[in-house]
Design a protein around this motif. Structure first.
Motif, short mmCIF file in Angstrom:
data_model
loop_
_atom_site.label_atom_id
_atom_site.label_comp_id
_atom_site.label_asym_id
_atom_site.label_seq_id
_atom_site.Cartn_x
_atom_site.Cartn_y
_atom_site.Cartn_z
N UNK A 109 0.84 -1.20 0.00
CA UNK A 109 0.00 0.00 0.00
C UNK A 109 0.87 1.25 0.00
N UNK A 110 1.94 1.24 0.77
CA UNK A 110 2.83 2.40 0.82
C UNK A 110 3.47 2.65 -0.55
N UNK A 111 4.06 1.63 -1.13
CA UNK A 111 4.74 1.81 -2.41
C UNK A 111 3.74 2.01 -3.55
N UNK A 112 2.64 1.24 -3.54
CA UNK A 112 1.60 1.44 -4.54
C UNK A 112 1.01 2.83 -4.45
N UNK A 113 0.80 3.32 -3.23
CA UNK A 113 0.29 4.67 -3.04
C UNK A 113 1.24 5.72 -3.55
#
Length: 176
Positions: A109-113
């Motif tokens: 979620x952090x990197x995708x975000x």
């Protein structure tokens, strides 16, 4: 050389998940000026990537989001949505295959975000100029975070209800 063919089950699964991303993106849309809108599609993209791996996540995320743009008056954003959300789905699925569990999902979620934020910022500069692109940063941060806040518990709940789901994305059964 082994010839690879498209598994009809994988194609059907990808088509269903494209529809899920499309519906959740269209269901709730909060406009953010000329930059587009905040939506729930990221939750579906994360769920798809966690459950079915990077390739189904990429196809569902990219096509689902770009089809929404093409059908809601934001057609100029469609190619960017294809690339941004396709990358988001691929990276989220790739990370969770290598780092299982909640830790991997949070990293995804952090990197995708970050991909969503940076991707739409760059697209915003091209389409609307620097000023408008800057105003789109906060809504994209909220969209990316809300996708994770909904997508992680959704995946966890579906996994508890249907434990064989754990083998689909992790094993690459539907994603290669």
């Amino acid at each position: 050389m082994k010839r690879q063919t498209l598994d009809p089950r994988a194609a059907s699964l990808a088509a269903v998940m494209i529809a899920v991303v499309y519906v959740l993106t269209r269901l709730v849309q909060i406009p953010i000026g000329s930059q587009g809108f905040v939506h729930l599609g990221d939750a579906a993209i994360y769920f798809t990537a966690f459950a079915f791996g990077p390739w189904v996540g990429a196809v569902a995320g990219g096509l689902g989001a770009s089809l929404v743009d093409a059908t809601t008056g934001y057609a100029q954003w469609a190619i960017f949505s294809l690339l941004v959300h396709g990358s988001q789905g691929f990276v989220a699925g790739w990370i969770t295959r290598r780092v299982p569990g909640l830790r991997g999902q949070l990293a995804a979620v952090l990197i995708g975000g970050l991909l969503v934020i940076v991707g739409y910022f760059a697209a915003g500069i091209l389409l609307t100029g620097m000023g408008e692109a800057i105003t789109g940063i906060l809504p994209n941060v909220l969209q990316a975070l809300s996708g994770g806040v909904v997508g992680i518990p959704l995946f966890s709940a579906v996994l508890r209800a249907y434990p064989p789901l754990a083998h689909w994305g992790a094993s690459g059964r539907w994603s290669e």
